[in-house]
Design a protein around this motif. Structure first.
Motif, PDB file in Angstrom:
ATOM      1  N   GLN A  97       0.852  -1.188   0.000  1.00 56.79           N
ATOM      2  CA  GLN A  97       0.000   0.000   0.000  1.00 56.79           C
ATOM      3  C   GLN A  97       0.887   1.236   0.000  1.00 56.79           C
ATOM      4  OE1 GLN A  97      -2.648  -0.343   3.416  1.00 56.79           O
ATOM      5  NE2 GLN A  97      -4.282  -0.983   2.033  1.00 56.79           N
ATOM      6  N   LEU A  98       0.363   2.287  -0.627  1.00 58.12           N
ATOM      7  CA  LEU A  98       1.015   3.585  -0.594  1.00 58.12           C
ATOM      8  C   LEU A  98      -0.006   4.605  -0.160  1.00 58.12           C
ATOM      9  CD1 LEU A  98       3.485   5.460  -1.324  1.00 58.12           C
ATOM     10  CD2 LEU A  98       2.311   5.800  -3.525  1.00 58.12           C
ATOM     11  N   ALA A  99       0.337   5.381   0.854  1.00 60.72           N
ATOM     12  CA  ALA A  99      -0.479   6.508   1.321  1.00 60.72           C
ATOM     13  C   ALA A  99       0.445   7.713   1.368  1.00 60.72           C
ATOM     14  CB  ALA A  99      -1.079   6.233   2.684  1.00 60.72           C
ATOM     15  N   GLU A 100       0.222   8.667   0.478  1.00 63.28           N
ATOM     16  CA  GLU A 100       1.101   9.831   0.329  1.00 63.28           C
ATOM     17  C   GLU A 100       2.525   9.356   0.074  1.00 63.28           C
ATOM     18  OE1 GLU A 100       0.469  12.708   3.404  1.00 63.28           O
ATOM     19  OE2 GLU A 100      -1.690  12.714   3.078  1.00 63.28           O
ATOM     20  N   ASP A 101       3.446   9.550   1.022  1.00 67.11           N
ATOM     21  CA  ASP A 101       4.837   9.125   0.844  1.00 67.11           C
ATOM     22  C   ASP A 101       5.188   7.918   1.709  1.00 67.11           C
ATOM     23  OD1 ASP A 101       5.413  11.163  -0.971  1.00 67.11           O
ATOM     24  OD2 ASP A 101       5.948  12.569   0.622  1.00 67.11           O
ATOM     25  N   THR A 102       4.182   7.190   2.200  1.00 69.05           N
ATOM     26  CA  THR A 102       4.431   6.054   3.073  1.00 69.05           C
ATOM     27  C   THR A 102       4.037   4.753   2.388  1.00 69.05           C
ATOM     28  OG1 THR A 102       4.051   7.404   5.043  1.00 69.05           O
ATOM     29  CG2 THR A 102       3.926   5.007   5.315  1.00 69.05           C
ATOM     30  N   VAL A 103       5.014   3.854   2.259  1.00 68.85           N
ATOM     31  CA  VAL A 103       4.781   2.510   1.738  1.00 68.85           C
ATOM     32  C   VAL A 103       4.539   1.608   2.942  1.00 68.85           C
ATOM     33  CG1 VAL A 103       5.783   0.575   0.463  1.00 68.85           C
ATOM     34  CG2 VAL A 103       6.262   2.935  -0.254  1.00 68.85           C
ATOM     35  N   ASN A 104       3.524   0.763   2.842  1.00 72.74           N
ATOM     36  CA  ASN A 104       3.157  -0.129   3.934  1.00 72.74           C
ATOM     37  C   ASN A 104       3.086  -1.549   3.380  1.00 72.74           C
ATOM     38  OD1 ASN A 104       2.206  -1.018   6.438  1.00 72.74           O
ATOM     39  ND2 ASN A 104       0.091  -0.554   5.924  1.00 72.74           N
TER      40      ASN A 104
END
Length: 142
Positions: free
Chosen positions: A62-69
């Motif tokens: 997952q990507l939320a803004e600049d954060t990969v999870n």
């Protein structure tokens, strides 16, 4: 975006980059990418194995803004850490290992353009999760 799956390296990287660009343009909360299940993962779905059985869990990014999870087993986390040596602009910000889970949730700050992220996502599926060169992936949510 008009296409949501791809099965060659160039098409996957383009698909992932387009998904990142669409995510940013739309201001969506996140995107989710999943590969086609391996035979073991597909069989696990049919056998109702525990969801926390790591060898039977379909990986996702997952990507939320600049954060990969993403979630990793210990071996996958080691491969991810090695891969990140090639991406100095990315850094692990948080590792979470709940007692009731067989793995680690990893959050990575990744300030990069869509093409760089698209290439990284493909490398994660191949290098970390062991997918073959011709694996199929889907952008399942934007």
């Amino acid at each position: 975006m008009t296409r949501f799956d791809a099965d060659t390296p160039a098409e996957r990287r383009e698909l992932f980059a387009n998904a990142v660009a669409a995510h940013r343009e739309r201001g969506s909360p996140f995107i989710t990418i999943e590969p086609e299940p391996t035979p073991a993962e597909a069989a696990a779905d049919e056998e109702d194995l525990p969801e926390d059985a790591p060898e039977h869990t379909i990986p996702w990014i997952q990507l939320a803004e600049d954060t990969v999870n993403l979630d990793c087993t210990d071996a996958e986390l080691e491969r991810l850490t090695n891969l990140l040596d090639e991406y100095p602009e990315f850094r692990i910000d948080e590792l979470t290992s709940p007692d009731d889970a067989q793995g680690t949730n990893v959050r990575i700050t990744a300030r990069a353009d869509p093409d760089r992220l698209g290439g990284f996502f493909d490398r994660v599926f191949r290098s970390v999760y062991g997918r073959d060169e011709d694996y199929r992936a889907w952008v399942v949510e934007i």
